[in-house]
Design a protein around this motif. Structure first.
Motif, short mmCIF file in Angstrom:
data_model
loop_
_atom_site.label_atom_id
_atom_site.label_comp_id
_atom_site.label_asym_id
_atom_site.label_seq_id
_atom_site.Cartn_x
_atom_site.Cartn_y
_atom_site.Cartn_z
N PHE A 44 -53.34 60.31 -52.00
CA PHE A 44 -53.19 61.01 -50.72
C PHE A 44 -54.54 61.50 -50.23
O PHE A 44 -55.36 61.98 -51.02
N ARG A 45 -54.71 61.45 -48.91
CA ARG A 45 -55.98 61.93 -48.33
C ARG A 45 -56.13 63.44 -48.52
O ARG A 45 -57.23 63.97 -48.56
N TRP A 65 -57.42 69.58 -45.24
CA TRP A 65 -57.62 69.55 -46.69
C TRP A 65 -58.23 68.20 -47.05
O TRP A 65 -57.57 67.17 -46.97
N THR A 66 -59.48 68.22 -47.47
CA THR A 66 -60.15 66.94 -47.70
C THR A 66 -60.64 66.76 -49.14
O THR A 66 -60.91 65.64 -49.57
N GLU A 86 -40.84 58.02 -56.86
CA GLU A 86 -41.47 56.74 -56.49
C GLU A 86 -42.97 56.92 -56.28
O GLU A 86 -43.76 56.04 -56.60
N ASP A 87 -43.37 58.08 -55.72
CA ASP A 87 -44.81 58.36 -55.56
C ASP A 87 -45.50 58.34 -56.92
O ASP A 87 -46.61 57.85 -57.07
N VAL A 88 -44.80 58.93 -57.88
CA VAL A 88 -45.37 59.04 -59.22
C VAL A 88 -45.44 57.66 -59.87
O VAL A 88 -46.48 57.26 -60.40
N GLU A 146 -51.12 61.68 -57.66
CA GLU A 146 -51.71 62.83 -56.96
C GLU A 146 -50.62 63.61 -56.23
O GLU A 146 -49.53 63.09 -56.00
N VAL A 147 -50.97 64.84 -55.84
CA VAL A 147 -50.03 65.69 -55.09
C VAL A 147 -50.70 66.10 -53.79
O VAL A 147 -51.80 66.65 -53.81
N PRO A 148 -50.06 65.85 -52.65
CA PRO A 148 -50.70 66.22 -51.37
C PRO A 148 -50.48 67.68 -51.00
O PRO A 148 -49.45 68.27 -51.36
N PHE A 149 -51.44 68.24 -50.27
CA PHE A 149 -51.30 69.63 -49.82
C PHE A 149 -50.06 69.80 -48.94
O PHE A 149 -49.47 70.87 -48.89
N ARG A 150 -49.64 68.73 -48.27
CA ARG A 150 -48.47 68.85 -47.39
C ARG A 150 -47.21 69.30 -48.12
O ARG A 150 -46.28 69.81 -47.51
#
Ligand SMILES: Cc1cc2nc3c(=O)[nH]c(=O)nc-3n(C[C@H](O)[C@H](O)[C@H](O)COP(=O)(O)OP(=O)(O)OC[C@H]3O[C@@H](n4cnc5c(N)ncnc54)[C@H](O)[C@@H]3O)c2cc1C
Length: 479
Positions: free
Chosen positions: A387-388, A474-475, A379-381, A410-414
């Motif tokens: 993501f921040r 992570w920014t 669903e994210d895709v 996008e892919v988050p570092f989390r």
């Protein structure tokens, strides 16, 4: 599918236990310990060492590269930046890239035996780049050495020593088994790069077992099965021109006539070749259930890589069950043997061919999926979610289960951070991705190398700042 399999002895359900208490020597201490040397682990170790961190990588086989070297996958791609681009250039400089095109392989595009080009219009342009898996492994080992990584080969990770905290836990050391016996390696940050999330499992971090519910439903009988793993092998001495002439003159594009002949003569066991699953379940036309032969040029003229996949209906969990693992290894090597003998005896163009190599392992496509601080899902895709803490600029990829639709996301570092353990970073096929997202596109060689580099960068940054990965802010996208 008529092939019967004999499974090995199953593990006893209520097995007796033996207690074994003894002191294990701490053979090494490092800032960063990387478990596994596939594309993810290789890039993580390289990047961390280049940033000055004391880095150890353990690898059970004799070279880095994982599925792509020890597993003979060898697909080369146009560089996507960073270590991946450097690696592709280095392979080219050392003479290990082989490129097949319509000029070198007339008749290959649109050939039903082609793994990758079968759906192209006959005679159309194509460009398939591969690297020589053995040569590539030598280059990757040299690069780690140059960067000062302590890479221990023939070294199996067997367990994690975990210290319980008030909230999350921490790994203090891993146990490995190698020529020196049982050893401990102490470290500050541990990188999960085993391809099957073994470090996650042994340290008690949460994960979902492979074979969860799949798009399009479960199997025809309602049983949930992992997406099958596969064994790759190579043959050299193949005369493709002669094979093509045979396919055309005998009007036998899939070699079904010669197969029938070989089966009637008792030279080919039933079930070595499986019907393509044509649109059923998760695979569609695009994937597993290879009909006959499935091959692709690799390494040199006349050399091809061939696929032997675990039949879907066997439902083997090779990553966490030794009986399944053994069954896969034994049965697939048996298939390779039968296939090679059949090809040499019955198929024009293979008379002088021989087995060049068989992958050191049966690759797992759908093993454990760790649960991270964020689980990237389909669903994210679809929603193109931003993501921040995105690790890359928005990426656009083609999702074949989505009717070959392109999505930008996008892919988050989390999703590099497993729940429950504070000092572990995930990479490669062990990222916290829902399996549909992972399997469809996010497990290829370039991406696994990128995620390794990101993990190595994050780990080295944390060492520098004396913080844990979950405290790292992570920014800015890395790629
Ligand atoms: C059969 C198959 C075909 C594929 N085809 C393609 C393709 O066509 N194109 C593409 O881009 N991708 C393909 N992939 C996907 C891709 O190869 C993987 O997703 C990718 O290699 C994952 O990288 P990784 O570094 O996470 O793990 P891996 O490549 O699996 O590497 C993990 C490494 O860790 C080591 N290891 C594991 N456990 C231990 C342990 N206990 N102790 C020490 N070392 C350990 C292994 O020996 C291995 O070297 C395929 C995968 C499979 C299985």
């Amino acid at each position: 599918m008529n092939q019967q399999i004999e499974t090995g002895p199953r593990e006893a359900v209520a097995a007796p236990t033996i207690s074994r208490h003894h002191n294990v020597p701490v053979a090494y201490e490092a800032d960063i310990v990387v478990v596994g040397g596939g594309p993810g682990g290789f890039a993580a170790a390289l990047q961390a060492a280049r940033m000055g961190a004391r880095t150890i990588m353990v690898e059970r086989f004799d070279m880095p590269g994982g599925v792509h070297t020890s597993g003979l996958q060898g697909s080369a791609d146009v560089g996507v930046g960073g270590i991946h681009t450097e690696l592709m250039q280095r392979f080219a400089d050392e003479g290990y890239i082989y490129t097949a095109t319509e000029t070198t392989h007339p008749g290959w595009a649109g050939n039903p035996l082609s793994h990758y080009e079968r759906n192209k219009a006959p005679g159309s342009e194509f460009r398939r780049m591969t690297f020589n898996p053995e040569g590539a492994g030598c280059v990757m080992a040299a690069m780690l050495q140059e960067a000062g990584v302590i890479a221990l080969y023939g070294t199996s990770f067997v367990d994690a020593i975990v210290e319980q905290g008030a909230g999350n836990d921490r790994i203090t050391a891993i146990l490995v088994e190698n020529a020196s016996g049982l050893q401990a390696i102490a470290g500050k940050i541990f990188i999960e790069a085993s391809g099957t999330s073994e470090l996650v499992a042994r340290s008690g971090a949460p994960f979902v077992r492979g074979g969860g519910g799949q798009p399009g439903g479960t199997g025809w009988d309602g049983v949930e099965r992992p997406i099958p793993g596969g064994l790759l092998w190579t043959m050299n001495g193949i005369d493709f021109k002669k094979l093509l002439a045979h396919q055309e003159t005998a009007k036998d594009p899939l070699l079904q006539k010669v197969m029938a002949e070989a089966i009637a003569a008792g030279d080919l066991p039933q079930g070595v070749y499986r019907p393509r699953m044509s649109g059923k379940f998760v695979y569609g036309e695009a994937y597993i259930g290879h009909p006959t032969l499935d091959m692709s040029p690799i390494s040199a003229d006349g050399t091809y890589v061939l696929w032997q996949n675990v039949p879907y209906e066997w439902a083997l969990h090779m990553d966490d069950n030794v009986a399944d693992h053994t069954t896969a290894k034994r049965a697939l090597r048996g298939f390779v043997n039968a296939e090679a003998k059949f090809l040499r005896k019955y198929v024009p163009g293979f008379e002088s061919a021989s087995i060049a190599s068989i992958g050191r392992f049966v690759g797992v496509r759908d093993g454990r999926h760790p649960i991270g601080e964020y689980v990237v899902n389909i669903e994210d895709v679809r929603a193109g979610r931003r993501f921040r803490d995105a690790v890359t600029a928005p990426m656009t990829k083609t999702f074949f289960w989505e009717g070959f639709q392109k999505h930008t996301f996008e892919v988050p570092f989390r999703c590099f951070l497993p729940k429950k353990i504070d000092n572990m970073i995930l990479t490669g096929a062990s990222l916290s991705f829902e399996y549909r997202t992972l399997f469809m596109v996010m497990r290829n060689f370039p991406w696994c190398t990128q995620t390794g580099e990101i993990a190595g960068f994050a780990a080295a940054r944390c060492i520098d700042k004396k913080i844990g990965p979950k405290e790292l802010e992570w920014t800015t996208p890395y790629f």
